[in-house]
Design an enzyme around this catalytic site. Structure first.
Site, PDB file in Angstrom:
ATOM      1  N   GLN A 170       0.819  -1.229   0.000  1.00  0.00           N
ATOM      2  CA  GLN A 170       0.000   0.000   0.000  1.00  0.00           C
ATOM      3  C   GLN A 170       0.849   1.273   0.000  1.00  0.00           C
ATOM      4  O   GLN A 170       0.296   2.371  -0.078  1.00  0.00           O
ATOM      5  CB  GLN A 170      -0.937   0.013   1.211  1.00  0.00           C
ATOM      6  CG  GLN A 170      -2.028  -1.036   1.138  1.00  0.00           C
ATOM      7  CD  GLN A 170      -3.086  -0.751   0.073  1.00  0.00           C
ATOM      8  OE1 GLN A 170      -3.147   0.343  -0.514  1.00  0.00           O
ATOM      9  NE2 GLN A 170      -3.919  -1.731  -0.198  1.00  0.00           N
ATOM     10  N   SER A 190       2.786  -5.135  -5.136  1.00  0.00           N
ATOM     11  CA  SER A 190       1.766  -5.754  -5.978  1.00  0.00           C
ATOM     12  C   SER A 190       1.354  -4.777  -7.072  1.00  0.00           C
ATOM     13  O   SER A 190       1.082  -3.606  -6.783  1.00  0.00           O
ATOM     14  CB  SER A 190       0.565  -6.092  -5.095  1.00  0.00           C
ATOM     15  OG  SER A 190      -0.456  -6.667  -5.859  1.00  0.00           O
ATOM     16  N   HIS A 192      -1.401  -4.509  -8.941  1.00  0.00           N
ATOM     17  CA  HIS A 192      -2.773  -4.000  -9.103  1.00  0.00           C
ATOM     18  C   HIS A 192      -3.141  -2.872  -8.148  1.00  0.00           C
ATOM     19  O   HIS A 192      -4.188  -2.251  -8.295  1.00  0.00           O
ATOM     20  CB  HIS A 192      -3.795  -5.152  -9.035  1.00  0.00           C
ATOM     21  CG  HIS A 192      -4.105  -5.665  -7.665  1.00  0.00           C
ATOM     22  ND1 HIS A 192      -5.215  -5.254  -6.960  1.00  0.00           N
ATOM     23  CD2 HIS A 192      -3.472  -6.564  -6.870  1.00  0.00           C
ATOM     24  CE1 HIS A 192      -5.258  -5.895  -5.801  1.00  0.00           C
ATOM     25  NE2 HIS A 192      -4.217  -6.693  -5.719  1.00  0.00           N
ATOM     26  N   CYS A 321     -10.646  -7.584   1.325  1.00  0.00           N
ATOM     27  CA  CYS A 321     -10.483  -9.029   1.478  1.00  0.00           C
ATOM     28  C   CYS A 321     -11.426  -9.576   2.541  1.00  0.00           C
ATOM     29  O   CYS A 321     -11.657 -10.758   2.603  1.00  0.00           O
ATOM     30  CB  CYS A 321      -9.044  -9.354   1.848  1.00  0.00           C
ATOM     31  SG  CYS A 321      -7.878  -8.443   0.865  1.00  0.00           S
TER      32      CYS A 321
HETATM   33  N1  PLP Z   1      -0.580  -6.465   1.747  1.00  0.00           N
HETATM   34  C1  PLP Z   1      -1.373  -5.378   1.838  1.00  0.00           C
HETATM   35  C2  PLP Z   1      -1.019  -4.303   2.796  1.00  0.00           C
HETATM   36  C3  PLP Z   1      -2.504  -5.272   1.030  1.00  0.00           C
HETATM   37  O1  PLP Z   1      -3.297  -4.203   1.132  1.00  0.00           O
HETATM   38  C4  PLP Z   1      -2.800  -6.332   0.124  1.00  0.00           C
HETATM   39  C5  PLP Z   1      -4.028  -6.286  -0.715  1.00  0.00           C
HETATM   40  O2  PLP Z   1      -5.082  -5.844  -0.271  1.00  0.00           O
HETATM   41  C6  PLP Z   1      -1.923  -7.438   0.066  1.00  0.00           C
HETATM   42  C7  PLP Z   1      -0.833  -7.463   0.890  1.00  0.00           C
HETATM   43  C8  PLP Z   1      -2.174  -8.581  -0.876  1.00  0.00           C
HETATM   44  O3  PLP Z   1      -1.772  -8.242  -2.164  1.00  0.00           O
HETATM   45  P1  PLP Z   1      -2.329  -9.040  -3.447  1.00  0.00           P
HETATM   46  O4  PLP Z   1      -3.742  -8.576  -3.652  1.00  0.00           O
HETATM   47  O5  PLP Z   1      -1.415  -8.643  -4.568  1.00  0.00           O
HETATM   48  O6  PLP Z   1      -2.230 -10.493  -3.134  1.00  0.00           O
END
Ligand code: PLP
Length: 388
Positions: A170, A190, A192, A321
């Protein structure tokens, strides 16, 4: 208003990726020309990511995104008998990996934040034991946007001879990354979350860090992550990274902070509202420019999410999530909010392409929706007659 859940691809990213699905579809491991072309573009993409992390090209490992990076750092590094230090406000990709590690004899200490959402480095220091092998801390929290003192934690890790992983999912694209300055051994991002494609990401792995791949098979990524490279995805990640670096230099985040602050101030004009995190009694705590997390008394957050959705405004109560689950946000609970207030909190996270008119619209529909819901809400009815 839900950019922390995900972001759209920028047109330049789509254009950069397009040829690698059709004309240049080669497997980067093949010896022939198609393969060499794919290999070359993966190498060029690696150089872009190395610039982004401020590391050597050979220290960049492409993977499937933040979850894989977080899992790899924890499950790939910790051994039975090790002690692990992380925080109670991490993403579930870290928290669930700690649970998996526990099944293999790894004990974890979860450091709690203060009311501001900030993790105190001294608390990390206090949690260390002689058998501590790894610390994992996020750069920016996905729900509150609070930036964590990773540099200070890096110094603590160095002095203690402990590995440090930073979940920068983030923070990437919102603040400059610099893994040398952070003093970390591992860092996950990441695509996306920064206008790149879903299902692709990258990890910085400092030279010599003994992290084992979760996936075994071919010798891809210098044996650090088996599986045929997602060439279009990697190209998209690199283009998104290039654009993110440029927009950081061009002051996009400063512009976004002005919009976010106006949005926040506008919503706070409503009675019975307040910001979660970002400040404590003595000081202002830094946040990424696009995020604010606001509580609304006398209503259910879920109901407000739906009411705003009907008006075309996408926001999130807690992290994406967990949507669908009725449990209040673990992050807000760790910051000391009670269940009712945690449930009545929403995250607004602006896309970097947001404009004044977006904020104007949100500031028009939020008060209408809040007023309406409070008028019909049993939560509000139950408290009628109380002060305020
Ligand atoms: N770490 C954080 C702080 C996130 O906000 C997210 C996604 O919401 C992730 C890890 C997971 O990333 P990914 O969606 O690429 O698996």
């Amino acid at each position: 208003m839900d950019a922390n859940a995900t972001t759209p691809l920028l047109p330049e990213v789509v254009e950069a990726m397009r040829p690698y699905w059709i004309e240049r579809f080669g497997n980067a491991s093949s010896i022939h020309l198609d393969g060499q072309q794919a290999h070359a573009v993966v190498d060029r993409s690696r150089a872009t990511l190395a610039e982004f992390f401020n590391c050597h090209d050979a220290e960049v490992v492409f993977n499937s995104g933040g979850t894989e990076g977080d899992n790899t750092a924890i499950i790939g590094l910790l051994r039975p008998g090790d002690h692990f230090v992380t925080t109670s406000i991490e993403h579930s990709a870290v928290l669930a990996a700690a649970e998996r590690a526990a099944e293999h004899g790894v004990e974890t200490t979860f450091v709690a934040p203060g009311a501001s959402g900030l993790i105190e480095p001294a608390e990390i220091q206090r949690a260390l034991r002689p058998e501590t092998r790894l610390i994992s801390v996020m750069l920016a929290n996905n729900e509150t946007g609070v930036l964590q003192p990773v540099e200070e934690i890096g110094k603590i890790a160095k002095a203690a001879g402990v590995f440090l992983h930073i979940d920068a999912v983030q923070g990437a694209g919102k603040v400059p990354l610099d893994v040398r300055r952070f003093g970390c051994h591992l860092c996950s991002i990441s695509a996306h979350k920064m206008h790149g494609p879903k299902g692709v990401g990258a990890m910085f792995v400092r030279r010599g860090t003994p992290v084992e791949s979760l996936l075994v098979g071919g010798s891809h990524e210098r044996r650090r992550r088996a599986g045929t490279e997602n060439v279009p995805g990697i190209v998209g990640l690199a283009k998104a990274t290039e654009l993110a670096m440029r927009s950081l230099e061009e002051g996009t985040m400063e512009r976004l902070a002005v919009l976010r602050d106006r949005l926040e101030a506008g919503i706070l004009e409503l009675s019975g509202t307040g910001v979660n995190g970002g400040w404590d009694r003595e000081r202002l705590v830094s946040r990424v420019a696009n995020t604010t997390n606001i509580w609304f008394d006398h209503l259910e957050g879920e109901a407000l999410v739906i009411a705003l959705d009907l008006k075309g405004v996408a926001v999130s109560g807690g992290s994406a999530c967990h949507s669908g689950a009725t449990e209040p946000s673990h992050v807000l609970m760790a910051m000391g909010l009670d269940k009712t207030r945690a449930r009545a909190s929403l995250r607004f996270s602006l896309l970097k392409t947001a404009i004044e008119a977006d904020v104007d619209y949100v500031l028009k529909v939020v008060p209408e929706a809040v007023e309406h819901l409070r008028a019909i809400s049993p939560v509000a009815a139950g408290t009628a007659g109380m002060a305020g």
